[in-house]
Every structure is written in structure tokens, then in C-alpha cells.
Design a protein around this motif. Structure first.
Motif, PDB file in Angstrom:
ATOM      1  N   ILE A  99      86.803  24.870  55.963  1.00  0.00           N
ATOM      2  CA  ILE A  99      86.600  25.522  54.675  1.00  0.00           C
ATOM      3  C   ILE A  99      85.239  25.114  54.121  1.00  0.00           C
ATOM      4  O   ILE A  99      84.944  23.925  53.964  1.00  0.00           O
ATOM      5  CB  ILE A  99      87.728  25.149  53.692  1.00  0.00           C
ATOM      6  CG1 ILE A  99      89.089  25.583  54.259  1.00  0.00           C
ATOM      7  CG2 ILE A  99      87.484  25.798  52.329  1.00  0.00           C
ATOM      8  CD1 ILE A  99      90.268  25.152  53.426  1.00  0.00           C
ATOM      9  N   ASP A 100      84.399  26.108  53.823  1.00  0.00           N
ATOM     10  CA  ASP A 100      83.056  25.858  53.290  1.00  0.00           C
ATOM     11  C   ASP A 100      83.050  25.774  51.773  1.00  0.00           C
ATOM     12  O   ASP A 100      82.289  24.991  51.196  1.00  0.00           O
ATOM     13  CB  ASP A 100      82.095  26.963  53.745  1.00  0.00           C
ATOM     14  CG  ASP A 100      82.033  27.090  55.257  1.00  0.00           C
ATOM     15  OD1 ASP A 100      81.895  26.060  55.916  1.00  0.00           O
ATOM     16  OD2 ASP A 100      82.149  28.221  55.775  1.00  0.00           O
ATOM     17  N   GLN A 101      83.883  26.594  51.122  1.00  0.00           N
ATOM     18  CA  GLN A 101      83.874  26.611  49.656  1.00  0.00           C
ATOM     19  C   GLN A 101      85.156  27.273  49.157  1.00  0.00           C
ATOM     20  O   GLN A 101      85.777  28.081  49.870  1.00  0.00           O
ATOM     21  CB  GLN A 101      82.644  27.363  49.135  1.00  0.00           C
ATOM     22  CG  GLN A 101      82.283  27.022  47.694  1.00  0.00           C
ATOM     23  CD  GLN A 101      80.940  27.610  47.302  1.00  0.00           C
ATOM     24  OE1 GLN A 101      80.122  27.921  48.159  1.00  0.00           O
ATOM     25  NE2 GLN A 101      80.714  27.764  46.002  1.00  0.00           N
ATOM     26  N   VAL A 102      85.546  26.944  47.940  1.00  0.00           N
ATOM     27  CA  VAL A 102      86.719  27.537  47.309  1.00  0.00           C
ATOM     28  C   VAL A 102      86.382  27.834  45.849  1.00  0.00           C
ATOM     29  O   VAL A 102      85.614  27.112  45.220  1.00  0.00           O
ATOM     30  CB  VAL A 102      87.946  26.591  47.421  1.00  0.00           C
ATOM     31  CG1 VAL A 102      87.710  25.292  46.670  1.00  0.00           C
ATOM     32  CG2 VAL A 102      89.218  27.269  46.928  1.00  0.00           C
ATOM     33  N   ASP A 103      86.960  28.930  45.331  1.00  0.00           N
ATOM     34  CA  ASP A 103      86.727  29.308  43.936  1.00  0.00           C
ATOM     35  C   ASP A 103      87.881  30.187  43.482  1.00  0.00           C
ATOM     36  O   ASP A 103      88.752  30.566  44.274  1.00  0.00           O
ATOM     37  CB  ASP A 103      85.390  30.042  43.790  1.00  0.00           C
ATOM     38  CG  ASP A 103      84.769  29.822  42.412  1.00  0.00           C
ATOM     39  OD1 ASP A 103      85.532  29.577  41.455  1.00  0.00           O
ATOM     40  OD2 ASP A 103      83.532  29.897  42.305  1.00  0.00           O
ATOM     41  N   ILE A 104      87.894  30.529  42.193  1.00  0.00           N
ATOM     42  CA  ILE A 104      88.917  31.402  41.614  1.00  0.00           C
ATOM     43  C   ILE A 104      88.244  32.664  41.108  1.00  0.00           C
ATOM     44  O   ILE A 104      87.238  32.596  40.380  1.00  0.00           O
ATOM     45  CB  ILE A 104      89.681  30.696  40.476  1.00  0.00           C
ATOM     46  CG1 ILE A 104      90.467  29.502  41.036  1.00  0.00           C
ATOM     47  CG2 ILE A 104      90.627  31.659  39.770  1.00  0.00           C
ATOM     48  CD1 ILE A 104      91.207  28.701  39.988  1.00  0.00           C
TER      49      ILE A 104
END
Length: 996
Positions: A99-104
Motif C-alpha cells: 500500500i502506497d497511500q490511503v485517504d478518504i
């Protein structure tokens, strides 16, 4: 008279037989192997973890549950309850799907970018169900980032931007469809940042072209059209690190990492301003690292062992704010309002952590300042994420999500630890077991009377439950009594050998002791030798072994374990030794070795203090003996002629065998160092074969008997050797993923090799087969799993090897009477006369790992433990993998237990020892013998932990824990009363007949 004398005896015989039938039915019902709902958790436990957190996004709207969404190094995306730390939901991605990045996005979707920016997914925020998935065409792997606009209205379709290398993708947040894609036609362009000026339909992309040019692009947010672009060269060059300070100002590091470069851009004009750090830091020397501080107008740089916070006032003007010493952590910016931002600084000071929250309106003072006590076994701070809330007095309060050095996760609020998670257990690298201390004698009379009353009360409740007369409250009480009366959580040994300590070593260098009763952490220690320091910059945990196991004559001493690691990932890195007390977790000894560690050999030898001897092979093929004392040296010299070892060089496609010789002078430090003497080598042709996997027997495996009695009272002798090595090789074209080669190009070879002489005992070729290959070796057999390209199915093959040199000892009566000759000396250098039987079967599932059950005496039948692709553990009876199975077995073979042949192996749902649970990210399964011969303990670990115990041949040597003694007692009393009543009635009837 004769007739009348028989009547009472006949009646008593009838009642006796009836009693026997009742008892038989009673025992049959009690010893059933079915698992009821209220029995789940009595003999097993399952703990869920997520791993070390990399990214975190808070979701604390006024309506709905407050949660934090995280992604971890174990490729897990999860939603945690902000109040308790409980997992609302989680999804574990593939092994290589990092996983490189997470956001909403839109306030209702969790968006994750993974696999080097090539896969974008949206998950439903409340329950974690995947909404959509998009695969992005990425020409070359590069560092990719995700940009979700925060100023758009919730509920409307907004664009999600993914950028990496020289490409930008815009996707719909509703369905994941690619709206537009822009490939900026410049070679070696690396986009560093994308941002959108306030209330604008233009997005700006800034990046470096090569190592000396800076580029700025203005792109239409709706269409992806490049509206404006500009480039400029900088003579000193860039190192590739940059930080966006304002919408028109970027600060970067020059190529030498010794100066800052301020880059301002406006209206196609780019200006560079070089800033010497010696002007800001008078005693500056060395190189600088630019920290990713996402704070408007602020800059963070790391110099040596400290961090400088700088305020950017203009293109050529920096102001020193604060200097922070290691260890520390700085959070990203947190918007408090449209005009105000805040960020947190955490600093570790021995056993205390100091919290400071600063605002961009007043960087000299703190909004919040707190100090809390922290367990030293958690290590230093590594990351912090900050969130705010509104207090009752309308001021801002703050929450801190802290990631520690041991990978644990904590939420801190108002100066207290609200909750903590031991997520380092998601990255176990090795494990071993330790016996618990013996229970001390001496129990008070009051305790005995209390236990007797509780015993009677418990069995009366169980009887009501059996007769279905218990109320719901009594059913709950029965469950509680079962959990309590099982005594599974006591910190002493039990006579069945179910209670033990599982000692695990995590990737963070932490050792934890888990109780087999409920999986709780008894003690934990973060090893000082495996922590990053000046002497060891990149420690790496390897294995954990039993070091000292005191027996009955030394029960006052605690057992201990040996933890081995390296100061680096290379085989030539110096080794690390730590000895830890198994009962207390106290580190008894710790040192950094002068030599490397490439191979570890626990020997079946102990010194006078019962410390187990270990040989450490270094990169120069020298063997180092531990512990270093004269007693261990004496024992080792006695057995040195019988010690052999081998090395598998996968890169060179070679296997070598060695013995040891001593060339050192006595009474010197070198006397504990032995030279390797190469005895043999096997080189596989690299153009046709490539080593895929190797497997060997457990060194501590116990084999009950070498003889195997088969049909017609014949005897076959197992070829039992701890020196058998199984090697599987595949064709180079078939070394990739399934389907990467045609059936004609795919080959799989299986070898059985004697590691003392280097002799190949058996070799078989599987046409049209390829990996991945998984194998397990036990006694005289090996089972391996692979994929059959011709049949488009997975297969499992079994090889059994028998010793034909004992053909004269096939009389079973000689074996029983002890007149056979099994004492003749055997040499592994003599050519063995062996017979091999093999068979292949189709298997439904892909496999992650394989193991085999182990019992105390090796009498109980074996079961194969298979970790499936669905992260469950399947127990498969070894009889299904008997190579002597035939389509029409003879009567004698049926009596022996031979199962009729079928082309595939059956999978019975009840054979899953994990029941309906999943051990997410399953990596390994460890089998531990209990004292009961019928039972084996199984510990499975991955991201989750699962423990249970099984009886492959059922519990033939014990009664189950829920055995109803009260019902048995009532049955016996009823039978005795019935016998006496019947006898009295018979006597009365006989007397009446005599009076006639």
C-alpha cells in the motif's frame, strides 16, 4: 428348585447387560468429536492484528462512529474504533500488493493506492466492502502518490488524482473509471507534488527532470489539458528531495545534500535561491535530509542526531524556530480552521514522552504541552498522527495516534494512554516453546472445601444442561465454569502438557511469551542488541532457539532461549546474540559477535549446566561453537566426527556438504573455531533446472518404530535418517507465475539426497508441472505440492522410502519376540538398498505452507497440516496420501486401513481445524507435542495468531474436559439400586413359589 434358582441370576444378568449397554452409550456420547458452539474458545484462541501502521486518516464527524483508517506494512487496510482500538473491519491485500497511500473520498469511501501506483481501490467506509477497483497503466515502476481534494462537496462525484513518474491519472471517485490520463512527454521526469490553488480549476504539478532541471505544469482539472509549462536548470543539481512550502514556492536539496535550494515559480518564471546551512547552523557539517512535513510555510530538516524546524518567510529568507533532539516524531499539518494549522512534536526522554502542539499563528509557544510515562519495552517513537476535537469550553483538544519502535499502536488523549495494540505480533519471524514451572505443593483445607463445593455445583449445573433443564442464565454459568475449571490459564504445568509458553520473535526485535491457554502476553522485552544504534545501524532478527532446558535435578533454574540476529541484511554482517530468561523475560546476556551468521546449527548436546550447544557458520565457512567453555568443547570433540552439515546456494544452483576439522591451538580463543571441509557438491544444470525449494525432517522428531506391518503380516522397514534432504527444481522457463510457461516447457524434478555422503537416493520428473512448490518431510516420507499445467489443477505427490537391507527381518513373530537383528552397524557411506513408493493426487486448493503433526512418542497417526490460500488450516489424514492405495484393495489391505484409490484428495469441511476462522496472512504452522500421546498442539501465525490442539487418532488416552462425572455417578447408583431391587423382587417371588 433348579428352575427357581436360575431366575434371579437370569434377571441379574439381564440388568447387568442393560447396564453395560447404557454405559457404552454414555461413553459413546461423551467421547464424541463434534464441536458445539459453546465449546469454541475452550481449547483454541484466535487473535487479530494489523501490523505496523504506515498511514492513518481520522474520520471523526459528528454523526456516526469515530474511527481511524490505517494502512500497514503487512499490506492491511483497516478501520479502528477511536474509542477502544477495536477493529471495525480490515482487508489484507496480497503479499506483493504494498500500500502506497490511503485517504478518504466523498466522506464515505476509503481509497487505497497500491502496487507501485498501479492499483486504485475504493472501500465502503462503514463495513469495508470493496466498491470498485481500477488498474492503471504504469509503464515503469516509480514512487506514486494519491491526491484527493478536500474542498469539494461531499456526495458529488469528484476526481481522484494519481501521479507518479511522468504520468497523471484522474479517476472518478464514484465508479473508479479513468476520466483522463496525461503522459507528460519528457524523459526522466519525476513528479514530486500536485496541488490545487484555492478555488481554482487548475492543478499544478512540480517535479524534477533528471538531476538538474525543475519543471512546473499547469493542468486543467476537468480535462487534463496542459495549460502552461515551464522549465529551468540549476547548475549544482538536485538530489531528488523537495517540500512544497507555499503554492508558488518549493524547497529542495542540492545534489551534495549540504545546501537548501528555494525555488519560486510564477507566470512561467522560475527563480532559484541557494541557502547555505552554515548560515543557519554555525557548527553544521555533514549531509542533510529533508523531512516530509506537510505544513504550510514550515520546513523540517534532519542534521546528524537532531531536527531543525524552519519557518519560510520568503524565497530567500528562513527563520530558525526550534531544534529537536533524537528520538522524536513530527506529525503532518492539521487544519484547525481556514486560517490556522497545527502540528505535533513528540520527544522521547528515557521513560517519558513529551507532547507539544504548535500553531502556525504562534510558533514560539505551544497550544498544548503534556508528558506521559511510557513502557521502556516499547522502544522509541517512530510516527505520530494528530487529530483534534472540540471540548465543552469550545477550545481545541488533541488525540495522538503513536507508532512505537516495537510496532505497537497507542492512542493518547489528555495525558493518558486510552488504548494500545500489540501489533508487532503481526510480524513474527520465528517461535519456540518453553515448559511452565512445576506447581508447588500445599493447599489449605478451606481451599479444598471451597473447590469441592464448586465442583459439586458445577456438575449439577452441567447435569441440568445435559437434561435440557437449564435456564439461559444457567447456560451462561455453565460456559463460565467450563472456562474456569479448565485451568488452562494457570501459570504452572499440567499433567497433560497443554499449558506452555510460546516464545515468539518479531521483526522489530521484540521477544514475547504467549500463554497457550488464552494467548495473552505473559512478558515482553525489546532486545537492546536488536535496536538501531551507532554500533548496529540496521539490526535484523533471525531465529530463536532453546538455550537452556533444566531437568528434574536442576528445577530451581529457569529455562532460557537464544535469540540470533544480524547487524544488517547481508550474510557477511556481524551476528547478534541475546539470551533471555523464559519465565521472566530478563535479558541474561547480549553481545555483538565478531563474525557473521549465515547458518545456525543447534546440536543434540548439552554441557554440565544443560546449556545446549550451537554451531554458528559464518560467511567464511568457519564454524563457531557456543557456549564457549571447556565442558562444551569436551562434549563437542567427542561427537565432532559425526557432525555434518550442508549449504544450499540457490543463486549458484548448487548444494555442498561439509564436515568439520580443528586447526587451532589449545587454550586459545581460536579453539572454539572449526574449519569446514567440503566433502561433496551437487551442481544442477542451470539451463534446465533451478532450485525451487528444499525441506528436511525436524531434528527433534520422534519415530516410534522403524517397522511397518503391512498386509499378510509382512514387514517393511522405513528408511529413517535425519540426513535426508528433499530438493525440488523447476525448469527456468517455469520459474515464474503459474501459466508463465507451456506444459511442454515446464518440468519439475524431485530429489531425495543424503546430506552426509551427497548420494542421490531417488529422483523423479513431473512433466508439465511448475511451482510454487511446498514440501514437508517426516519419518520416511515426503509430501510436496505443485501445479499441473496439463490438467490445470494443483497436485500433491507423496514419496515413501524403505530400507531393503533388512529384508531378512520380515518375520513379524521375530519382531514381536525380539529375535530380529537390528543392531548391526549402519554407515551412510555404504550404498543403501532402498525401495521407493510414490503416488500423485489432485488437490483442490493452492497452498501457502505445510506442516505435519508431532506427538510425544510418535505412536499416533500423522496428519498433514495444510495452510490454504484462504488462510485456513486443513488437517488431512496421512492415509489419504498412502502410495500403496489401489482401486480395489484386498481384504487384508482393507483390514490394514488402506483407502481405495481416487484421483483427488477429499476435503471434508469438518477437517478445518480453524473452523470458520481465517488466519490472515498465514505464513507458518508450528506443531508442539503434548504429554498426552494422542494430542498435538498447533500454533499458526501470520498477520493473525491461532492456537488449538487436535487428536489425529482421537483422544484414546484421556476423557474430554466436558465429561459429565455427575451423570456417570447417577447412572452407576441407578444401576446398583436396580440390581438390588431386582434381587429383592426375585427373592420374594422365589419365596412365594416355595410356599405353594
Amino acid at each position: 428348585m433348579g428352575s427357581s434358582n436360575l431366575r434371579p441370576r437370569t434377571a441379574m444378568a439381564i440388568w447387568a447387560r442393560l447396564g453395560f449397554v447404557i454405559l457404552l452409550l454414555f461413553f459413546s456420547a461423551t467421547l464424541s468429536t463434534a464441536l458445539y458452539e459453546d465449546q469454541v474458545g475452550l481449547a483454541d484462541w484466535h487473535h487479530k492484528y494489523i501490523g505496523k501502521v504506515k498511514h492513518a486518516v481520522f474520520h471523526t464527524q459528528k454523526t456516526g462512529r469515530k474511527r481511524v483508517v490505517v494502512s500497514t506494512e503487512e499490506n492491511v487496510v483497516a478501520s479502528l474504533d477511536l474509542r477502544t482500538g477495536f477493529i471495525f473491519w480490515r482487508n489484507v491485500l496480497g503479499k506483493n500488493d504494498h500500500i502506497d497511500q490511503v485517504d478518504i473520498a466523498l466522506g464515505k469511501y476509503v481509497v487505497t493506492l497500491s502496487s507501485g501506483g498501479s492499483i486504485l481501490r475504493a472501500w465502503n467506509l462503514p463495513d469495508g466492502q470493496m466498491i470498485w477497483e481500477s488498474t492503471l497503466p504504469v509503464s515503469t515502476p516509480s514512487k506514486s502518490s494519491l491526491y484527493v481534494l478536500a474542498n469539494m462537496n461531499v456526495g458529488k462525484d469528484n476526481l481522484i488524482l494519481v501521479f507518479g513518474g511522468s504520468s497523471i491519472h484522474a479517476l472518478s471517485s464514484m465508479d473508479g473509471q479513468i476520466v483522463w490520463r496525461k503522459e507528460l512527454s519528457i524523459d526522466s521526469l519525476e513528479i514530486q507534488q500536485i496541488f490545487q490553488p484555492h478555488d481554482s480549476d487548475i492543478i499544478n504539478a512540480v517535479g524534477f527532470v533528471g538531476s538538474s532541471e525543475f519543471a512546473v505544469y499547469q493542468i486543467s482539472y476537468r480535462t487534463g489539458e496542459v495549460m502552461q509549462q515551464s522549465k529551468a536548470s540549476f547548475e549544482s543539481g538536485f538530489c531528488g528531495e523537495a517540500s512544497l512550502v507555499f503554492d508558488n514556492l518549493v524547497v529542495a536539496l542540492d545534489a551534495s545534500k549540504s545546501s537548501l535550494v528555494s525555488i519560486s515559480f510564477k507566470n512561467e518564471v522560475i527563480n532559484f535561491h541557494q541557502i547555505n546551512l552554515s548560515d543557519l547552523v554555525p557548527d553544521f557539517s555533514g549531509k542533510v535530509t529533508l523531512l516530509p512535513l506537510k505544513f504550510n510555510g514550515m520546513l523540517a530538516i534532519e542534521i546528524a542526531s537532531s531536527v531543525l524546524l524552519l519557518r519560510v518567510k520568503g524565497p530567500n529568507e528562513l527563520e530558525f524556530v526550534e531544534k529537536i533532539s533524537h528520538p522524536f516524531a513530527v506529525s503532518d499539518a492539521l487544519p484547525l480552521s481556514k486560517e490556522q494549522q497545527a502540528f505535533a512534536i513528540l520527544q522521547h526522554d528515557e521513560s517519558k514522552i513529551h507532547f507539544k502542539v504548535k500553531s502556525d499563528n504562534d510558533l514560539r509557544n505551544e497550544i498544548l504541552q503534556e508528558t506521559i510515562q511510557m513502557d521502556s519495552q516499547r522502544g522509541n517513537i517512530e510516527k505520530v498522527f494528530i487529530n483534534n476535537y472540540i471540548r465543552t469550553d469550545r477550545t481545541h483538544g488533541f488525540r495522538f495516534l503513536v507508532v512505537m519502535e516495537d510496532h505497537s499502536l497507542l492512542l493518547i488523549q489528555q495525558g493518558e494512554i486510552v488504548w494500545s495494540r500489540e501489533d508487532g505480533l503481526a510480524s513474527i519471524v520465528d517461535s519456540t516453546t518453553s515448559e511452565l514451572p512445576v506447581e508447588k505443593e500445599g493447599v489449605s483445607v478451606a481451599e479444598v472445601e471451597h473447590n469441592l463445593f464448586e465442583w459439586l455445583k458445577g456438575h449439577l449445573l452441567k447435569l441440568k444442561g445435559t437434561l435440557m433443564l437449564a435456564s439461559p442464565d444457567e447456560v451462561a454459568a455453565i460456559q463460565a465454569i467450563r472456562l474456569k475449571s479448565s485451568e488452562k490459564n494457570k501459570m504452572t504445568r499440567d499433567h497433560n502438557g497443554f499449558r506452555k509458553l510460546i516464545i515468539v520473535l518479531t521483526r522489530a526485535g521484540k521477544v514475547l511469551a504467549l500463554h497457550t491457554g488464552d494467548g495473552r502476553v505473559v512478558w515482553s522485552v525489546l532486545l537492546p542488541a536488536l535496536r538501531r544504534s551507532e554500533t548496529c545501524g540496521n539490526p535484523f532478527a533471525l531465529r530463536v532457539y532453546q538455550w537452556q532446558v533444566p531437568h528434574h535435578h536442576a528445577m530451581h533454574e529457569n529455562p532460557s532461549v537464544l535469540v540470533v540476529g544480524r547487524c544488517g541484511h547481508g550474510f557477511d554482517a556481524p551476528g547478534i546474540f541475546s539470551i533471555v530468561d523464559s519465565y521472566t523475560g530478563k535479558v541474561q546476556n547480549s553481545l555483538i559477535l565478531e563474525h557473521s551468521v549465515s547458518h545456525i546449527m543447534p546440536l543434540p548436546l548439552t554441557d554440565s549446566t544443560e546449556q545446549r550447544l550451537h554451531l554458528i557458520i559464518d560467511a567464511k565457512l568457519q564454524a563457531h561453537l557456543y557456549p564457549k567453555n571447556s565442558d562444551s568443547l569436551k562434549h563437542f570433540f567427542n561427537e565432532m566426527p559425526n557432525i555434518y552439515w550442508y549449504s544450499v546456494e540457490i543463486e549458484k544452483n548448487k548444494i555442498r556438504g561439509y564436515s568439520l576439522e580443528s586447526k587451532a591451538e589449545p587454550d586459545t580463543a581460536e579453539e572454539y573455531v572449526f574449519q569446514a571441509k567440503e566433502l561433496w557438491s551437487i551442481v544442477f544444470p542451470s539451463e534446465s533446472e533451478k532450485i525451487a525449494v528444499t525441506a528436511t525432517r525436524k531434528k527433534n522428531e520422534i519415530v516410534h518404530t522403524q517397522a511397518k506391518v503391512v498386509a499378510d503380516q509382512d514387514v517393511m522397514y522405513k528408511y529413517i535418517s535425519k540426513n535426508i534432504l528433499f530438493v525440488a527444481t523447476v525448469a527456468p522457463k517455469a520459474a515464474g507465475e503459474i501459466g508463465s510457461a507451456t506444459p511442454e516447457d515446464a518440468l519439475l524434478y524431485a530429489y531425495l539426497i543424503d546430506t552426509v555422503s551427497g548420494r542421490i537416493l531417488h529422483r523423479v520428473c513431473h512433466q508439465g508441472a511448475q511451482g510454487p512448490v511446498h514440501a514437508v518431510v517426516s519419518e520416511n516420507w515426503v509430501v510436496y505440492h505443485y501445479f499441473n499445467l496439463r490438467a490445470h489443477r494443483y497436485e500433491m505427490s507423496v514419496i515413501e522410502i524403505y530400507d531393503q537391507s533388512r529384508a531378512d527381518n520380515k518375520d513379524v513373530w521375530k519382531l514381536v519376540l525380539g529375535k530380529h537383528n537390528l543392531t548391526a552397524p549402519v554407515s551412510l557411506y555404504s550404498r543403501p538398498d532402498v525401495m521407493v513408493k510414490s503416488q500423485s493426487y489432485f488437490f483442490t486448493h493452492s497452498v501457502k505452507s505445510m506442516a505435519v503433526t508431532a506427538t510425544a512418542k510418535g505412536i499416533t497417526s500423522k496428519q498433514l497440516l495444510i495452510g490454504t490460500i484462504g488462510d485456513q488450516v486443513l488437517a488431512l489424514d496421512k492415509r489419504f496420501l498412502d502410495p500403496r492405495r489401489s482401486v480395489n484393495p484386498t481384504q487384508s489391505e482393507k483390514e490394514e486401513g488402506i483407502i481405495p484409490l481416487s484421483d483427488s484428495l477429499p476435503i471434508v469441511p469438518q477437517s478445518y481445524i480453524t473452523h470458520s476462522l481465517q488466519v490472515e496472512g498465514l505464513r507458518s504452522m508450528v506443531t508442539i507435542p503434548a504429554k498426552l500421546e494422542s494430542t498435538t498442539l498447533i500454533f499458526s501465525y501470520g498477520v493473525d495468531l491461532f492456537f488449538t490442539r487436535i487428536a489425529p487418532s482421537r483422544t484414546y488416552d484421556s476423557l474430554t474436559e466436558d465429561f459429565s462425572y455427575a451423570l456417570l455417578l447417577i447412572t452407576i447408583v441407578a444401576l446398583v439400586a436396580a440390581i438390588f431391587v431386582t434381587w429383592a423382587l426375585s427373592e420374594k417371588k422365589e419365596l412365594k413359589e416355595k410356599w405353594r
